[in-house]
Design a protein around this motif. Structure first.
Motif, mmCIF file in Angstrom:
data_model
loop_
_atom_site.group_PDB
_atom_site.id
_atom_site.type_symbol
_atom_site.label_atom_id
_atom_site.label_comp_id
_atom_site.label_asym_id
_atom_site.label_seq_id
_atom_site.Cartn_x
_atom_site.Cartn_y
_atom_site.Cartn_z
ATOM 1 N N LEU A 10 -11.675 -6.853 7.694
ATOM 2 C CA LEU A 10 -11.450 -7.430 9.030
ATOM 3 C C LEU A 10 -12.364 -6.769 10.064
ATOM 4 C CD1 LEU A 10 -7.540 -7.803 9.003
ATOM 5 C CD2 LEU A 10 -9.267 -9.573 8.613
ATOM 6 N N ALA A 46 0.261 -4.324 9.548
ATOM 7 C CA ALA A 46 -0.412 -3.075 9.640
ATOM 8 C C ALA A 46 -1.895 -3.190 9.271
ATOM 9 C CB ALA A 46 0.249 -2.095 8.664
ATOM 10 N N GLN A 47 -2.393 -4.421 9.079
ATOM 11 C CA GLN A 47 -3.765 -4.587 8.593
ATOM 12 C C GLN A 47 -4.808 -4.565 9.704
ATOM 13 O OE1 GLN A 47 -3.394 -8.303 6.530
ATOM 14 N NE2 GLN A 47 -3.422 -9.531 8.369
ATOM 15 N N GLY A 48 -4.371 -4.742 10.935
ATOM 16 C CA GLY A 48 -5.316 -4.766 12.036
ATOM 17 C C GLY A 48 -4.766 -3.988 13.220
ATOM 18 N N LEU A 62 -4.494 -2.866 1.134
ATOM 19 C CA LEU A 62 -4.389 -2.841 2.600
ATOM 20 C C LEU A 62 -5.640 -2.223 3.220
ATOM 21 C CD1 LEU A 62 -2.800 -3.218 5.263
ATOM 22 C CD2 LEU A 62 -1.723 -0.999 4.830
ATOM 23 N N GLU A 63 -6.115 -1.123 2.639
ATOM 24 C CA GLU A 63 -7.343 -0.494 3.154
ATOM 25 C C GLU A 63 -8.520 -1.453 3.042
ATOM 26 O OE1 GLU A 63 -7.518 2.553 4.789
ATOM 27 O OE2 GLU A 63 -5.357 2.242 4.661
ATOM 28 N N VAL A 72 -8.388 -4.800 3.122
ATOM 29 C CA VAL A 72 -8.244 -5.839 4.153
ATOM 30 C C VAL A 72 -8.652 -5.283 5.516
ATOM 31 C CG1 VAL A 72 -6.587 -7.305 5.388
ATOM 32 C CG2 VAL A 72 -6.498 -7.161 2.894
ATOM 33 N N LYS A 73 -8.206 -4.041 5.824
ATOM 34 C CA LYS A 73 -8.572 -3.423 7.096
ATOM 35 C C LYS A 73 -10.093 -3.319 7.235
ATOM 36 C CE LYS A 73 -5.993 0.380 8.082
ATOM 37 N NZ LYS A 73 -5.094 1.548 7.775
ATOM 38 N N HIS A 120 -5.474 -8.688 14.438
ATOM 39 C CA HIS A 120 -5.129 -9.259 13.134
ATOM 40 C C HIS A 120 -3.744 -8.879 12.664
ATOM 41 C CE1 HIS A 120 -9.708 -9.290 12.885
ATOM 42 N NE2 HIS A 120 -9.324 -10.530 13.051
#
Lengths: 303, 303
Positions: free
Chosen positions: A170, B151-153, A163-164, A166-167, B148
């Protein structure tokens, strides 16, 4: 003598059910491990019926492997270590299940992992796989930290790391964050041209999907990518704090299990890393010890 | 002359559908706003059927408010600004919907918010409510950053702020993180004794549930809590970067809308804060302008 002989022949099944798979092992005190079976996801928090199906599938496969007849399921005493049953509601729901076993004893997958890791003796265990959490048993007392679930907890786990990543990607692809080699890695992995192409594929995905991306973060960190290194170090720092918190209970041993245990090792605080010892037995065997122990306690109470 | 009069009497409905509610406004060029209606969540990504129901409910309420008969829905030309339809799959699915309107024009809620905020003129808009994102239209070109999804954006949004608060509280209550006043605030809010009591109630909750916790973070930050201040500042810094990225397109105006726009204002970079101007019209009116514009373009093509 007949009673003793019957007890020796009592068959146990130990079941370890987690977010991605469910393992079952059939065991007798006199003959050891007789068979094993592997089923799908068994975290009742992420699908109650699915979890029961995975438990029954792994049971049936283990029974077939052990050469048992289908109806012999009623002769098995089951020890279950299940993710999610630290939540009282889920514990009760599983206990109300009309299970096919002769008897069933239920606890968390953390508890059975800890029992297995230290072969029934006192000790502490940290699990870092899809999720992360810590558990210790010392002098009959248990402590339990972390394991609060994706995305609010389980820092340092594979899902958290994914998740980190992907964040960070993005933000980078929007021109709003630090450049990172993870962006090219994930664009290629998802066959995506831009941020939205990645976001769309990951939207609403469960923790297991994010955990699959952890390998990219570890690889990029090893290759020196600053963003990936910061993610892995932040996760490892949390795991080090978790270990130190567990060591406050003075457990004689500390074990780390799960897919990230080995790759995270070199990122841990040195005083933690030096304390980590291998697991003696897998969680399924921990579930069997748990059932045996609960049965003995139960017999004493009844007798 | 007859054609002109008929065109003046053409009724439009502008619909703004987001994660927590759906607003509809009925409008005619000659008589202005005739009625409004409010429905429930309308983000098709979080529930496709639910979104369509909310759209129809808000439509029916707006029609009743405008004194229209039920069957007049077939006379309305609809402009829809919907969350989630930046995803091509969702856009196509909504366009395939057997809608009751005379004609329907669909775009993102960001696009209609931007058209409304600048009354159809060029400009940029940042939405910070449950989610966060940025959008600009300059000389017919659009740019779009963030958004996005949880919780990813959606950094700097209410849901992001709430999630960061829960993460910090769970670490604090485990004795693994910095002490924060948020812990007592959330324990009281959830009537929970410990970390697991909070984790259990938030497990698997949607972004809207996390967004409800943002007010605790803002209050604690205002009261000087170090952890809360760090969360709010990190979110505001992202929003400032988002604003600067949008300003690279040289939009004549910049507007911030959504529940966090006002409370975040004082945390923004000063050179960003000074650029923020109020929205001239709400997103529903933006949806009506969008439909009128699309209709005119459509007529030109056909004619």
């Amino acid at each position: 003598m007949i009673a003793t002989s019957a007890q020796q022949e009592q068959l146990f099944i130990g079941i370890d059910g987690g977010g991605t798979k469910c393992r079952a092992t059939i065991y007798s005190a006199s003959r050891g491990v007789l068979g094993t079976g592997l089923g799908g996801p068994a975290n009742p928090l992420h699908g109650f019926e699915r979890a029961l199906e995975s438990i029954m599938l792994s049971t049936q496969l283990a029974m077939r492997d052990a050469g048992l007849r289908v109806e012999q399921v009623h002769e098995l005493i089951a020890g279950l270590g299940l993710a999610g049953v630290n939540l009282p509601n889920l514990y009760d729901k599983i206990m109300q299940w009309d299970h096919p076993f002769k008897q069933m004893f239920l606890t968390t997958d953390l508890h059975t992992a800890c029992i297995g890791a230290h072969e029934g003796q006192d000790g502490a265990v940290i699990i870092t796989g899809t999720g992360s959490c810590g558990f210790a048993i010392v002098n009959g007392q248990t402590v339990n930290y972390g394991g609060h679930g994706f995305a609010q907890g389980d820092k340092g786990s594979g899902a958290w790391m994914g998740l980190e990543a992907v964040k960070a990607v993005l933000e980078d692809l929007d021109g709003l964050g630090q450049k990172t080699a993870l962006s090219d890695a994930l664009k290629e992995h998802f066959q995506a041209k831009n941020a939205m192409g990645i976001a769309e594929q990951m939207a609403g995905q469960p923790s297991s999907s994010y955990a699959k991306l952890a390998r990219f973060v570890l690889a990029a960190a090893d290759a020196g990518d600053v963003v990936a290194k910061a993610i892995v170090q932040e996760g490892a720092d949390y795991i080090s704090r978790l270990a130190k918190r567990l060591l406050e209970s003075n457990p004689p041993r500390l074990t780390m299990i799960g897919g990230l245990a080995e790759p995270l090792q070199k990122w841990l605080a040195p005083d933690v890393a030096i304390r980590v010892e291998p697991a003696i037995q897998p969680p399924e065997m921990g579930a069997i010890y748990f059932a045996q122990h609960a049965l003995a306690a139960h017999s004493k109470e009844v007798g």
